[in-house]
Design an enzyme around this catalytic site. Structure first.
Site, PDB file in Angstrom:
ATOM      1  N   GLN A  34       5.534   4.991  49.621  1.00 28.45           N
ATOM      2  CA  GLN A  34       5.254   3.564  49.474  1.00 28.45           C
ATOM      3  C   GLN A  34       4.368   3.045  50.593  1.00 28.45           C
ATOM      4  O   GLN A  34       3.579   2.120  50.396  1.00 28.45           O
ATOM      5  CB  GLN A  34       6.564   2.775  49.413  1.00 28.45           C
ATOM      6  N   HIS A  55      12.075  -1.808  45.790  1.00 27.50           N
ATOM      7  CA  HIS A  55      12.622  -0.507  45.391  1.00 27.50           C
ATOM      8  C   HIS A  55      13.757  -0.142  46.351  1.00 27.50           C
ATOM      9  O   HIS A  55      13.579  -0.200  47.568  1.00 27.50           O
ATOM     10  CB  HIS A  55      11.573   0.601  45.498  1.00 27.50           C
ATOM     11  N   ASP A  76       7.521   4.717  39.346  1.00 27.49           N
ATOM     12  CA  ASP A  76       6.150   4.224  39.364  1.00 27.49           C
ATOM     13  C   ASP A  76       5.364   4.671  38.141  1.00 27.49           C
ATOM     14  O   ASP A  76       4.429   3.987  37.714  1.00 27.49           O
ATOM     15  CB  ASP A  76       5.429   4.709  40.625  1.00 27.49           C
TER      16      ASP A  76
END
Length: 390
Positions: free
Chosen positions: A212, A282, A315
């Protein structure tokens, strides 16, 4: 070079799909299939409730008329965001769908001045014909107010709702224009929180934090753990992996920013309080009782349970949606879904007898609120009966 028009021509969309790498095409088709499976189960049906004999309330689910879907394209290319935006809008039966994505300066050939060809190809695969080469806050403004040529000709009609992830400027524009348009949530910059105990694999955790952090210099990567050993091992794994990853500079900036940290807590219960307070976009759970601990979480955009459910799966190909609330908005907002594109409308239908049965309740409450005309709007319907009896 700038294109002649903001709207991408149909032949350019077609060329993008025709030139798409077969492996990428296959991956997109599979991702679309999985996302459709999950979102098809979110479809709503009208429900009619009988409140009393002759009195019903029907809840209708009506799709918004026109939506603007934003697909980012600054530091990376996101055909996956095309899928995540478009599929739930299509399942909801939205009549008019427009996509906007930034033009790419390194495009060549037919695609000069337009969004990345992989994004255009994803739009074509999904049957989206209205695509604009506009990025950032400008795209949100175009969707909100519409756009015209200098001669007054319409380029883009205004929309009712704007969805999709983006950078801090996109999120700010959505916040500013909320009310003029509906929005899904403030989705960006990205965040990952990992709740882990000493059963977690440090390499897995480090890899997920980096995954990320490579999105954006402002991306947040947070580890919450009750294990000093794991914290130390993750730090060591991060040092190794950051040096080896492609976007080392970007990842280093994100991990070194004030938005990223390793937080030590007394135990998993304390860790759950921390991640609930944070409300990450997340949230991964790597604990001895991952499933049970995940069910205790209240605030997160999406929760990923155990070793084999990394955020990267969500994702692209878990079937879940990756357009999720950030900045703590998970305490009141949901991720993008079919519901995001639907309006619930109550249809009230009472017979004369059913209204007469509840008339006293309406009149009493109207008078209690000092709004007597509300009550009179009910009693007026029975005045002729009273006159007839007189």
């Amino acid at each position: 070079m700038r294109p002649a028009h903001l709207r991408v021509p149909a032949e350019v969309l077609k060329a993008a799909e025709e030139q798409l790498d077969p492996a990428v095409r296959g991956a997109l088709v599979e991702a679309i299939r999985r996302v459709r499976i999950v979102h098809a189960d979110q479809a709503r049906t009208d429900v009619t409730t009988t409140v009393s004999e002759g009195g019903t309330v029907t809840e209708r689910w009506i799709p918004v008329e026109r939506v603007g879907l934003y697909v980012p394209g600054g530091l990376a290319v996101y055909p996956s965001s095309v899928v995540m935006n478009v599929v739930p809008a299509q399942v909801a039966n939205v009549g008019s769908i427009a996509v906007a994505s930034p033009p790419q300066e390194h495009n060549t050939g037919d695609f000069v001045g337009y969004p990345h060809p992989t994004i255009l190809a994803a739009c074509s695969l999904l049957g989206v014909e209205e695509v604009y080469a506009v990025g950032g806050a400008q795209a949100v403004a175009m969707f909100a107010y519409g756009a015209r040529e200098k001669d007054g000709a319409t380029v883009c009609e205004p929309v009712n709702l704007v969805t999709g992830p983006g950078n801090i400027y996109v999120a700010a524009a959505k916040r500013l224009l909320k009310g003029l348009i509906g929005i899904d949530a403030e989705a960006g910059p990205t965040e990952i929180a990992v709740l882990a105990d000493d059963t977690a694999d440090a390499d897995h955790v480090a890899a997920d934090l980096i995954s990320q952090a490579e999105h954006d210099n402002l991306a947040a990567s947070v580890l919450v753990t009750d294990s000093e050993r794991l914290a130390s091992d993750v730090e060591a794994a991060l040092e190794r992996r950051v040096a080896a990853t492609k976007h080392t500079e970007r990842v280093t900036t994100a991990l070194g920013g004030p938005q990223s940290a390793i937080v030590l807590v007394d135990d998993v219960t304390a860790g759950l309080r921390v991640v609930d307070a944070y409300g990450a976009e997340h949230l991964e759970i790597h604990t001895a009782n991952s499933r049970e601990d995940a069910m205790r979480v209240r605030n997160a955009g999406a929760i990923f349970v155990g070793t084999y459910s990394p955020v990267s799966l969500g994702d692209y190909a878990a079937g879940s949606n990756h357009v999720l609330p950030t900045g703590g908005c998970a305490c009141h907002s949901s991720g993008l879904s079919v519901q995001s594109f639907l309006k619930g409308v109550h249809v009230v239908e009472y017979s004369r007898d059913a209204l007469a049965e509840v008339a006293d309740v309406v009149v009493t409450l109207a008078n209690a609120e000092d709004l007597p005309a509300h009550g009179e709007a009910v009693t007026a319907r029975f005045e002729q009966d009273e006159e007839g009896r007189a």
